[in-house]
Design a protein around this motif. Structure first.
Motif, PDB file in Angstrom:
ATOM      1  N   ASP A  31       0.836  -1.200   0.000  1.00  0.00           N
ATOM      2  CA  ASP A  31       0.000   0.000   0.000  1.00  0.00           C
ATOM      3  C   ASP A  31       0.875   1.255   0.000  1.00  0.00           C
ATOM      4  N   ALA A  32       0.497   2.251  -0.791  1.00  0.00           N
ATOM      5  CA  ALA A  32       1.294   3.482  -0.930  1.00  0.00           C
ATOM      6  C   ALA A  32       1.460   4.207   0.404  1.00  0.00           C
ATOM      7  N   LEU A  33       0.464   4.148   1.273  1.00  0.00           N
ATOM      8  CA  LEU A  33       0.564   4.805   2.582  1.00  0.00           C
ATOM      9  C   LEU A  33       1.753   4.251   3.356  1.00  0.00           C
ATOM     10  N   TRP A  34       1.935   2.925   3.350  1.00  0.00           N
ATOM     11  CA  TRP A  34       3.028   2.316   4.112  1.00  0.00           C
ATOM     12  C   TRP A  34       4.383   2.633   3.489  1.00  0.00           C
ATOM     13  N   VAL A  35       4.430   2.746   2.183  1.00  0.00           N
ATOM     14  CA  VAL A  35       5.688   3.129   1.532  1.00  0.00           C
ATOM     15  C   VAL A  35       6.047   4.554   1.928  1.00  0.00           C
ATOM     16  N   ARG A  36       5.062   5.441   1.945  1.00  0.00           N
ATOM     17  CA  ARG A  36       5.308   6.836   2.326  1.00  0.00           C
ATOM     18  C   ARG A  36       5.736   6.946   3.789  1.00  0.00           C
ATOM     19  N   THR A  43      13.892   8.711   6.598  1.00  0.00           N
ATOM     20  CA  THR A  43      14.489  10.047   6.533  1.00  0.00           C
ATOM     21  C   THR A  43      14.718  10.611   7.928  1.00  0.00           C
ATOM     22  N   LEU A  44      13.735  10.457   8.807  1.00  0.00           N
ATOM     23  CA  LEU A  44      13.837  11.011  10.158  1.00  0.00           C
ATOM     24  C   LEU A  44      14.809  10.237  11.049  1.00  0.00           C
ATOM     25  N   MET A  45      15.057   8.972  10.731  1.00  0.00           N
ATOM     26  CA  MET A  45      15.909   8.146  11.586  1.00  0.00           C
ATOM     27  C   MET A  45      17.353   8.120  11.105  1.00  0.00           C
ATOM     28  N   GLY A  46      17.787   9.162  10.469  1.00  0.00           N
ATOM     29  CA  GLY A  46      19.203   9.258  10.172  1.00  0.00           C
ATOM     30  C   GLY A  46      19.572   9.227   8.701  1.00  0.00           C
ATOM     31  N   GLY A  47      18.626   9.014   7.814  1.00  0.00           N
ATOM     32  CA  GLY A  47      18.974   8.972   6.398  1.00  0.00           C
ATOM     33  C   GLY A  47      18.682  10.271   5.697  1.00  0.00           C
ATOM     34  N   PHE A  48      18.630  11.382   6.466  1.00  0.00           N
ATOM     35  CA  PHE A  48      18.126  12.653   5.936  1.00  0.00           C
ATOM     36  C   PHE A  48      18.635  13.049   4.565  1.00  0.00           C
ATOM     37  N   ALA A  54      18.152  10.326  -3.064  1.00  0.00           N
ATOM     38  CA  ALA A  54      17.689   9.138  -3.795  1.00  0.00           C
ATOM     39  C   ALA A  54      16.289   9.363  -4.372  1.00  0.00           C
ATOM     40  N   TYR A  55      15.413   9.997  -3.588  1.00  0.00           N
ATOM     41  CA  TYR A  55      14.044  10.281  -4.043  1.00  0.00           C
ATOM     42  C   TYR A  55      14.070  11.141  -5.308  1.00  0.00           C
TER      43      TYR A  55
END
Length: 126
Positions: A31-36, A43-48, A54-55
């Motif tokens: 589901d797109a919601l879970w991907v988002r 992003t918030l957990m350190g991959g900012f 990449a996006y």
């Protein structure tokens, strides 16, 4: 040239920004919601900076999904299954063809064998 049903596409029809998360959802069947939610959490957990880079790279490099890529929702689910596990899809299709072949052989056997009732019906029609 027809569009490939196993290729990754940006899903502009279900997009919030550029269709990357919707494309990932369409490609994977999640589901797109879970991907988002997963993208935001990553992003918030350190991959900012890397998740945003990449996006935008994917948004820049990928092609938009053709408008009528799938005729039905069932066809879309089938191709998601092919992308996620091609060998299982091939096995399933071979099994279906074997079943159809077996059923056709049974029908052929029934109508080509000596069937007295069927022969009588054919003679009655003459």
């Amino acid at each position: 040239m027809s569009a490939s049903r196993t290729k990754f596409y940006l899903d502009k029809q279900n997009a919030k920004w550029s269709g990357v998360c919707a494309g990932i959802a369409d490609y994977s069947g999640i589901d797109a919601l879970w991907v988002r939610v997963g993208a935001v959490l990553l992003t918030l957990m350190g991959g900012f900076p890397w998740t945003l880079i990449a996006y935008w790279l994917v948004a820049w490099m990928a092609t938009p999904k053709p408008f009528a890529l799938y005729a039905t929702q069932e066809e879309a689910k089938f191709w998601q299954g092919v992308r996620s596990n091609p060998s299982a899809s091939t096995r399933d299709i071979r099994s279906r063809f074997r079943d159809i072949d077996r059923r056709l052989a049974d029908i052929e056997q029934y109508y080509t064998s000596h069937n007295r009732r069927l022969a009588d019906e054919i003679d009655a029609l003459r």
